[in-house]
Design a protein around this motif. Sequence first.
Motif, PDB file in Angstrom:
ATOM      1  N   VAL A 131       0.838  -1.201   0.000  1.00 15.58           N
ATOM      2  CA  VAL A 131       0.000   0.000   0.000  1.00 15.58           C
ATOM      3  C   VAL A 131       0.875   1.255   0.000  1.00 15.58           C
ATOM      4  O   VAL A 131       0.630   2.203  -0.755  1.00 15.58           O
ATOM      5  N   LEU A 132       1.902   1.267   0.819  1.00 14.65           N
ATOM      6  CA  LEU A 132       2.779   2.435   0.926  1.00 14.65           C
ATOM      7  C   LEU A 132       3.616   2.633  -0.340  1.00 14.65           C
ATOM      8  O   LEU A 132       3.814   3.766  -0.788  1.00 14.65           O
ATOM      9  N   ALA A 133       4.106   1.535  -0.903  1.00 13.69           N
ATOM     10  CA  ALA A 133       4.908   1.631  -2.131  1.00 13.69           C
ATOM     11  C   ALA A 133       4.063   2.140  -3.291  1.00 13.69           C
ATOM     12  O   ALA A 133       4.523   2.941  -4.115  1.00 13.69           O
ATOM     13  N   ASN A 134       2.813   1.704  -3.346  1.00 11.61           N
ATOM     14  CA  ASN A 134       1.914   2.158  -4.407  1.00 11.61           C
ATOM     15  C   ASN A 134       1.577   3.639  -4.252  1.00 11.61           C
ATOM     16  O   ASN A 134       1.425   4.365  -5.237  1.00 11.61           O
ATOM     17  N   LYS A 135       1.511   4.101  -2.984  1.00 12.34           N
ATOM     18  CA  LYS A 135       1.172   5.488  -2.707  1.00 12.34           C
ATOM     19  C   LYS A 135       2.345   6.423  -3.005  1.00 12.34           C
ATOM     20  O   LYS A 135       2.158   7.491  -3.618  1.00 12.34           O
ATOM     21  N   TYR A 136       3.558   6.044  -2.593  1.00 13.65           N
ATOM     22  CA  TYR A 136       4.684   6.976  -2.654  1.00 13.65           C
ATOM     23  C   TYR A 136       5.706   6.663  -3.751  1.00 13.65           C
ATOM     24  O   TYR A 136       6.655   7.424  -3.943  1.00 13.65           O
ATOM     25  N   ARG A 137       5.524   5.545  -4.455  1.00 15.72           N
ATOM     26  CA  ARG A 137       6.360   5.218  -5.612  1.00 15.72           C
ATOM     27  C   ARG A 137       7.851   5.294  -5.301  1.00 15.72           C
ATOM     28  O   ARG A 137       8.640   5.874  -6.057  1.00 15.72           O
ATOM     29  N   THR A 138       8.218   4.735  -4.183  1.00 17.38           N
ATOM     30  CA  THR A 138       9.631   4.667  -3.801  1.00 17.38           C
ATOM     31  C   THR A 138       9.819   3.421  -2.943  1.00 17.38           C
ATOM     32  O   THR A 138       8.850   2.756  -2.559  1.00 17.38           O
ATOM     33  N   ARG A 139      11.062   3.089  -2.652  1.00 18.51           N
ATOM     34  CA  ARG A 139      11.337   1.918  -1.831  1.00 18.51           C
ATOM     35  C   ARG A 139      10.878   2.186  -0.395  1.00 18.51           C
ATOM     36  O   ARG A 139      11.132   3.250   0.162  1.00 18.51           O
ATOM     37  N   ILE A 140      10.209   1.197   0.188  1.00 18.54           N
ATOM     38  CA  ILE A 140       9.685   1.323   1.547  1.00 18.54           C
ATOM     39  C   ILE A 140      10.453   0.381   2.476  1.00 18.54           C
ATOM     40  O   ILE A 140      10.691  -0.780   2.151  1.00 18.54           O
ATOM     41  N   GLU A 141      10.838   0.909   3.625  1.00 20.35           N
ATOM     42  CA  GLU A 141      11.493   0.075   4.641  1.00 20.35           C
ATOM     43  C   GLU A 141      10.757   0.261   5.962  1.00 20.35           C
ATOM     44  O   GLU A 141      10.628   1.384   6.455  1.00 20.35           O
ATOM     45  N   LEU A 142      10.270  -0.856   6.528  1.00 16.00           N
ATOM     46  CA  LEU A 142       9.663  -0.831   7.847  1.00 16.00           C
ATOM     47  C   LEU A 142      10.633  -1.491   8.818  1.00 16.00           C
ATOM     48  O   LEU A 142      11.015  -2.647   8.627  1.00 16.00           O
ATOM     49  N   ARG A 143      11.025  -0.745   9.853  1.00 15.28           N
ATOM     50  CA  ARG A 143      12.017  -1.231  10.810  1.00 15.28           C
ATOM     51  C   ARG A 143      11.392  -1.323  12.197  1.00 15.28           C
ATOM     52  O   ARG A 143      10.883  -0.331  12.719  1.00 15.28           O
ATOM     53  N   GLN A 144      11.438  -2.519  12.774  1.00 12.45           N
ATOM     54  CA  GLN A 144      10.951  -2.689  14.142  1.00 12.45           C
ATOM     55  C   GLN A 144      12.080  -2.310  15.091  1.00 12.45           C
ATOM     56  O   GLN A 144      13.171  -2.874  15.046  1.00 12.45           O
ATOM     57  N   ILE A 145      11.819  -1.341  15.964  1.00 14.53           N
ATOM     58  CA  ILE A 145      12.833  -0.867  16.896  1.00 14.53           C
ATOM     59  C   ILE A 145      12.414  -1.190  18.324  1.00 14.53           C
ATOM     60  O   ILE A 145      11.272  -1.556  18.572  1.00 14.53           O
TER      61      ILE A 145
END
Length: 266
Positions: A131-145
């Motif tokens: 969903v996020l990649a389709n919205k922002y057209r860039t590589r998405i990274e989700l990091r659990q901290i």
Amino acid sequence: MRIITATYPDFLQKVYIEATDVDLNYDDYIIVETSRGNELLKVLKPPYEVSEDDIVEAEGKMLRISTAEDMERYESNKLKAMTAYDYANGAIKEQALDMHLVNAKYTLDQKKLIFNFTATERIDFRELVKVLANKYRTRIELRQISVRDEAKYLGGIGPCGRAHCCSTFLGDFIPVSIQMAKNQDLSLSPTRISGACGRLMCCLNYEDEYYEDTRNKMPDVGQSIDTPNGRGKVIGINILDLVVQVKYEDDYIREYHQDELEAEEV
């Protein structure tokens, strides 16, 4: 190897960067090529040599000193990231994911959009990434901290009335144990010795070495010792003042400085 110790402008975390032949000063801003893309970092320690024994794997390579245009782009990216944060929060609620989004951040070149989050367990966020990649057209990274990293990101005021150590000067987290609280005769109530992150306060480590060394030089509570007024039983110690409370057979209690007891032993 010549390296630079640097940090992120909005997040105090020491990173080691491969240096170029450019003169730098503390607080200079530089553009660095990392595995995530080009990023803006702030210099904590100008270029210095690292011996082979202390070699540090650099997390990126300095490209150049930042320009006014870079700073404008960085501020613009922060505003865009705030909008992305709000959108991602909405998507998380729609998908009913059990995760707490901490912040969002673009790399300087906008080649990657990074979201930091906390969660109590492993999260399957593959649909969220789509969903996020389709919205922002860039590589998405989700990091659990960790919750400690979350407190460092968000900042705040500790029970001492000062800003969080982790957000102001602690570049790296230091292991803290409950034994440190015991060494300092502190209350073991979680609410008294825990920071905003819910973990043991980092400051428990600051004076632990002094308390441990000093405690080893002083008698234990319950121990019988010789004093200038005869033999008595230790009923209390004050590590900061180096004072020992001694009780005698006639129930008389007297305090002695550690120096007086050492002189008695001699």
